[in-house]
Design a protein around this motif. Structure first.
Motif, PDB file in Angstrom:
ATOM      1  N   UNK A  48       2.234   7.531  -8.015  1.00 20.48           N
ATOM      2  CA  UNK A  48       2.647   6.549  -6.790  1.00 20.48           C
ATOM      3  C   UNK A  48       2.783   7.629  -6.205  1.00 20.48           C
ATOM      4  N   UNK A  49       3.421   9.606  -5.735  1.00 17.51           N
ATOM      5  CA  UNK A  49       3.062   9.774  -5.160  1.00 17.51           C
ATOM      6  C   UNK A  49       1.864  10.354  -4.395  1.00 17.51           C
ATOM      7  N   UNK A  50       0.676   9.621  -4.769  1.00 22.78           N
ATOM      8  CA  UNK A  50      -0.603  10.102  -4.256  1.00 22.78           C
ATOM      9  C   UNK A  50      -1.202   8.682  -3.459  1.00 22.78           C
ATOM     10  N   UNK A  51      -0.687   8.086  -4.198  1.00 23.00           N
ATOM     11  CA  UNK A  51      -0.775   6.194  -4.336  1.00 23.00           C
ATOM     12  C   UNK A  51      -1.553   6.006  -2.887  1.00 23.00           C
ATOM     13  N   UNK A  52      -1.134   6.885  -1.989  1.00 21.31           N
ATOM     14  CA  UNK A  52      -1.623   6.410  -0.380  1.00 21.31           C
ATOM     15  C   UNK A  52      -3.072   7.305   0.099  1.00 21.31           C
ATOM     16  N   UNK A  53      -2.875   8.171  -0.330  1.00 18.55           N
ATOM     17  CA  UNK A  53      -3.754   9.411  -0.280  1.00 18.55           C
ATOM     18  C   UNK A  53      -5.242   8.886  -0.618  1.00 18.55           C
ATOM     19  N   UNK A  54      -5.053   7.937  -2.409  1.00 19.99           N
ATOM     20  CA  UNK A  54      -6.068   7.494  -3.441  1.00 19.99           C
ATOM     21  C   UNK A  54      -6.803   6.383  -2.736  1.00 19.99           C
ATOM     22  N   UNK A  55      -5.653   5.335  -1.570  1.00 15.33           N
ATOM     23  CA  UNK A  55      -6.392   4.239  -0.973  1.00 15.33           C
ATOM     24  C   UNK A  55      -7.197   5.149   0.472  1.00 15.33           C
ATOM     25  N   UNK A  56      -6.592   5.644   1.265  1.00 15.55           N
ATOM     26  CA  UNK A  56      -7.216   5.697   1.798  1.00 15.55           C
ATOM     27  C   UNK A  56      -8.573   6.750   1.836  1.00 15.55           C
TER      28      UNK A  56
END
Length: 416
Positions: A48-56
């Protein structure tokens, strides 16, 4: 109505020093299995903490699309609380926790391997619907097996496990992400499955037998929503969570405006976890001796004061000081927050009562970035002073509600 005694299971034999016994003594084996599973689960919560970074970076989504996926995940978590609470009261705490954690493991891998925005959003919704489903069942199980007088200590210990695991996840998640983001999904999924297996193996079913709560109608969420004390308490907690979550949402934006970068924010916010891990086990048992309503109000008020003081912070150490202040409020509030829910709930509806309280948390997580960024648009001072006002107003509300909370306590609170 005769309220049945909680199903208190025998504690592990052995002697321990009085200092330790006052903090961790007297809990049954089933509680420690649940505590261990919670710690393992949160230690693996690296996605969860790195989800936005993973998606982008790995899936090529824009910042707006990544934000939409994270929002869908949050919406799913609202439904997870409701579903999990209903299942905990219908099919049992143990079965619900096992199903939820196993399903979360599967959904986690689905999201990790999903391609294209529609499939990613569908996987995120499924993960949201399963990820927090175990929480109401876990809280209901603690209320079932722990004596009412010991519930504040028990819930505080679970709060400590969550934060200890989260601190470990944040440290190792960043390092492991450099080896490949999919590794985080596999670790997160594995720890979910381990949690479920541990619950199934070591946590006996504790749901009261049908008819144990004599004279209680077999109601559902409608009965919970007709409990005006519980509804008022949930709304006050929602206001508190909205305030508390600004430290994870708008604070980095405010620090950036002052010329402070991500490393500065990371250093400052790390003090939140450090203080909780070091201090909470020491003060929790002492705070548990006092009337739960005023203790919670103190926690809310201190949180509000800490955020209001952030309006004066201009340096890293200024932010550290305010973070330590509102973290102290968070620690104090953790002692009474969930124990009050257990006091208010009738045994046959403990899962649903815990679910409604969980909705306050999920709703606060959703509303914090939305409302916080709007307030931030009017200026940093407006944001922090408004948050301070909300925290103090919630504290006043809890004090007004305290007589009703005291009457519903099991056993009734006594200062003697």
């Amino acid at each position: 109505m005769t309220t049945p005694e909680p199903v208190v299971l025998p504690a592990s034999p052995g002697r321990m020093p009085p200092f330790l016994h006052a903090r961790v003594g007297g809990f049954p084996r089933a509680f420690w299995a649940l505590w261990t599973g919670t710690l393992v689960n949160r230690t693996g919560a690296m996605v969860q903490p790195f989800l936005a970074l993973f998606l982008s970076t790995m899936r090529g989504l824009s910042i707006a699309q990544a934000g939409l996926v994270v929002t869908v995940l949050g919406i799913g978590s609202l439904g997870a609380q409701v579903i999990g609470g209903a299942l905990a009261d219908r099919i049992g705490r143990r079965t619900t926790m096992t199903l939820a954690t196993f399903a979360t493991g599967g959904a986690m891998l689905m999201l990790g391997y999903a391609r294209g925005l529609p499939m990613i959003m569908a996987a995120a919704l499924l993960l949201g619907l399963t990820m927090d489903m175990y929480r109401p069942a876990s809280a209901a199980a603690v209320a079932d097996i722990i004596d009412p007088a010991d519930r504040p200590r028990a819930f505080a210990m679970l709060f400590w496990a969550v934060n200890l695991g989260w601190a470990v996840a944040m440290v190792f998640g960043g390092m492991l992400a450099e080896q490949g983001f999919l590794l985080l999904f596999w670790i997160n999924a594995a720890t979910c499955v381990l949690f479920g297996a541990l619950v199934w193996r070591a946590v006996p079913e504790s749901r009261p037998e049908p008819g144990a709560d004599e004279g209680a109608p077999r109601g559902g969420f409608g009965e919970v929503l007709r409990d005006r004390v519980m509804v008022a308490y949930t709304l006050l907690f929602l206001a508190y969570v909205f305030t508390l979550m600004q430290g994870m949402t708008t604070m980095p934006l405010a620090m950036r405006e002052l010329g402070l970068g991500p490393r500065d924010y990371g250093l400052a916010i790390a003090m939140n976890g450090v203080l909780i891990v070091l201090v909470q086990p020491l003060v929790g048992p002492w705070l548990a001796r006092f009337d739960r309503g005023p203790v919670l109000a103190l926690g809310f008020a201190l949180t509000g004061v800490g955020y209001a003081a952030t309006a004066l912070a201009t340096t890293v150490w200024g932010f550290v000081g305010t973070i330590l202040l509102w973290t102290a409020g968070e620690i104090i509030a953790s002692v009474s927050g969930q124990a009050i829910v257990a006091d208010l709930a009738r045994p046959h509806l403990r899962g649903r009562y815990s679910a409604l309280w969980g909705v306050a948390w999920s709703g606060g997580f959703l509303l914090a970035p939305l409302g916080g960024t709007q307030l931030f648009g009017f200026g940093r001072e407006v944001l922090w002073l408004t948050c301070g006002g909300i925290g103090i107003a919630a504290a006043v509300g809890v004090l007004a509600l305290s007589p009703a909370l005291r009457r519903r306590a099991t056993p009734p609170f006594s200062s003697e």
